[in-house]
Design an enzyme around this catalytic site. Structure first.
Site, PDB file in Angstrom:
ATOM      1  N   ASP A 170      -0.837  -9.927  -3.852  1.00  0.00           N
ATOM      2  CA  ASP A 170       0.400  -9.195  -4.157  1.00  0.00           C
ATOM      3  C   ASP A 170       0.072  -7.869  -4.848  1.00  0.00           C
ATOM      4  O   ASP A 170       0.760  -7.467  -5.795  1.00  0.00           O
ATOM      5  CB  ASP A 170       1.355 -10.037  -5.006  1.00  0.00           C
ATOM      6  CG  ASP A 170       2.772  -9.487  -5.022  1.00  0.00           C
ATOM      7  OD1 ASP A 170       3.049  -8.497  -4.322  1.00  0.00           O
ATOM      8  OD2 ASP A 170       3.616 -10.047  -5.749  1.00  0.00           O
TER       9      ASP A 170
ATOM     10  N   PHE B 229       0.817  -1.229   0.000  1.00  0.00           N
ATOM     11  CA  PHE B 229       0.000   0.000   0.000  1.00  0.00           C
ATOM     12  C   PHE B 229       0.848   1.276   0.000  1.00  0.00           C
ATOM     13  O   PHE B 229       0.318   2.383   0.082  1.00  0.00           O
ATOM     14  CB  PHE B 229      -0.997  -0.011   1.156  1.00  0.00           C
ATOM     15  CG  PHE B 229      -2.222  -0.895   0.926  1.00  0.00           C
ATOM     16  CD1 PHE B 229      -2.460  -1.526  -0.293  1.00  0.00           C
ATOM     17  CD2 PHE B 229      -3.154  -1.081   1.947  1.00  0.00           C
ATOM     18  CE1 PHE B 229      -3.586  -2.326  -0.487  1.00  0.00           C
ATOM     19  CE2 PHE B 229      -4.291  -1.867   1.759  1.00  0.00           C
ATOM     20  CZ  PHE B 229      -4.502  -2.496   0.553  1.00  0.00           C
TER      21      PHE B 229
HETATM   22  O1  DOR Z   1       6.321  -7.251  -8.909  1.00  0.00           O
HETATM   23  C1  DOR Z   1       6.486  -6.992  -7.742  1.00  0.00           C
HETATM   24  N1  DOR Z   1       6.231  -5.760  -7.262  1.00  0.00           N
HETATM   25  N2  DOR Z   1       6.969  -7.920  -6.923  1.00  0.00           N
HETATM   26  C2  DOR Z   1       7.375  -7.620  -5.667  1.00  0.00           C
HETATM   27  O2  DOR Z   1       7.857  -8.493  -5.000  1.00  0.00           O
HETATM   28  C3  DOR Z   1       7.287  -6.248  -5.165  1.00  0.00           C
HETATM   29  C4  DOR Z   1       6.229  -5.529  -5.866  1.00  0.00           C
HETATM   30  C5  DOR Z   1       6.254  -4.040  -5.593  1.00  0.00           C
HETATM   31  O3  DOR Z   1       6.375  -3.657  -4.427  1.00  0.00           O
HETATM   32  O4  DOR Z   1       6.120  -3.278  -6.538  1.00  0.00           O
END
Ligand code: DOR
Length: 441
Positions: A304, A65
């Site tokens: 994610d 976030f």
């Molecule tokens: O693609 C990703 N973006 N993988 C991650 O582990 C971190 C995340 C990000 O914080 O943008």
């Protein structure tokens, strides 16, 4: 005398640990107070759930976030707004903010920022580093801490513990289940030349399946030696599913809606919007993760949710950042998979409520039981909708699923007895509190 509640969810089909059936739910003081035929009971508020399914509140244990430090992409208010608009009642947020969440002060700051400003309940992962390993026994028990999260391969932000001794030092100290981003940093470094400027399809060539598998194997070996339990985030390869099936006593497994719903053929149409770490790969991996889910190897789902602005995503690869939003689309996408027969509604509940509660020791959430928090995700399994960028509440304002038609939609989000979202409207904002965990952790 007929019972009285603050709130009754009446006439819905409840999906719970004892099956699927017609049952009402009574709520008093934010907790579940009665389950069954409550047609004779009265309440200050009654929600008519006829034709709807009432699920235990969906818990998304992997979201980014971005607050503090990267609020131009998202903040705790906008991210949690997206969560409740999508039917999610609690989130665990990731430590790659600025400053990083690697100290008691940084964690306390996030808890203060989130309290009654976020729309759903929350906990925050604390980043494990070479520097703070000795502090982990205190850090992982602080109020609002979800546990320790470690990046073994570099992604957005500077958190990184790439070496075996560093990971062992952390796992020597953890008592809670620690979460890992498992991509082998040494192999990523060796293969950086494989990134083709302007061509995001080279992303999954660079960060290949061996990069993921090799790191997951190292991680499990270290966890065993340290007698620690671990959680492998966003498993992206069939090879890891096959490996992890033999290590379930040590490692739990997260699958993401994007690895289950998108594949590498989409680089041609959505380009860097598909760029994610670990990458979205060929269809064979997607099929194999689905197989792992059907066999119980996958424990939970996490979105994610990793928002970046469209402007950032428009930079030519590899300057484009990895990550896509997902917290708001988790429920509709997975309900669509339920409608298509890829999993049952009961299995969805296990993956999104009971599973996170079981793995992370969440107190009072994850099932519909008297005394538990009155968190519910109320869904219409028959509703046909089209996911649109205009529906997205995340500050980033886009979704890789723009234009996708789904069957199944979140109608209501109830957090500790408050109707936070109903039919696309935020109705009772800003009541989020830190999630409680079992005392023995
Ligand atoms: O693609 C990703 N973006 N993988 C991650 O582990 C971190 C995340 C990000 O914080 O943008």
């Amino acid at each position: 005398m007929a019972a009285t509640y603050d709130l009754i969810l009446r006439g819905g089909t409840l999906v719970n640990h004892d099956g699927v059936g017609a049952r009402d739910v009574g709520v008093t003081a934010g907790r579940i107070a009665g389950i069954g035929d409550l047609s004779r009971a009265s309440a200050g508020d009654v929600i008519d759930c006829a034709g709807l399914h009432v699920l235990p509140g969906v818990i998304d244990s992997q979201v980014h976030f971005r607050e503090p430090g990267l609020e131009h992409k998202e903040d705790l208010e906008t991210g949690s707004r997206a969560a409740v608009m999508g039917g999610v009642t609690a989130v665990f947020e990731m430590p790659n903010t600025n400053p990083l969440t690697t100290s008691a002060e940084a964690l306390a700051d996030k808890v203060t920022r989130g309290h009654h400003r976020m729309h759903c309940d929350f906990a925050f992962w604390v980043g494990g580093t070479h520097e703070n390993a000795n502090d982990i026994p205190e850090l992982e028990r602080l109020p609002g801490a979800a546990g320790i999260k470690v990046f073994m391969g570099s992604s957005t932000g500077s958190l990184l513990v790439e070496d075996d001794p560093g990971v062992a030092a952390i796992l020597a100290k953890t008592r809670r289940r620690a979460a890992f981003h498992a991509e082998d940093e040494f192999r990523l470094e060796e293969r950086k030349h494989l990134r083709v400027p302007g061509d995001p399809t080279s992303h999954h060539v660079w960060r290949d399946e061996i990069t993921a598998l090799q790191c997951t194997q190292r991680l499990v070996r270290i966890a065993r030696a340290q007698r620690a339990t671990i959680h492998v985030l966003h498993v992206s390869t069939g090879e890891e599913i096959d490996f992890l099936r033999d290590h379930k006593d040590v490692a739990s497994v997260e699958a993401t809606p994007h690895h289950l719903s998108l594949d590498a053929s989409l680089y041609a149409t959505i380009g860097t919007k598909l760029q994610m770490n670990p990458p979205v790969r060929d269809k064979r991996h997607q099929d194999h993760i689905w197989w792992g889910l059907s066999q119980g190897i996958v424990d939970i789902l996490g979105s994610d949710h990793a928002p970046h602005t469209l402007e950032e995503k428009a930079k030519p690869y590899p300057a484009s950042p990895s990550g896509m939003p997902g917290v708001q689309t988790l429920v509709p996408l997975m309900l669509d998979h339920v409608a298509a027969g890829r999993l049952t509604l009961e299995r969805f509940v296990d993956l999104s409520s009971a599973g996170p509660a079981r793995l992370f020791g969440i107190a009072g959430k994850g099932r519909v039981a008297v005394g538990y928090d009155a968190d519910f995700t109320i869904v219409d399994l028959k509703r046909h909708e089209t996911i649109r960028n205009s529906w997205i509440a995340s500050r980033c304002g886009w979704t890789p699923y723009d234009g996708r038609q789904v069957t199944g939609w979140p109608i209501g989000t109830i957090v500790r007895g408050a109707r936070v979202m109903w039919d696309g409207e935020l109705t009772t904002p800003s009541r989020g509190e830190a999630t409680r965990f079992h005392q023995d952790l």
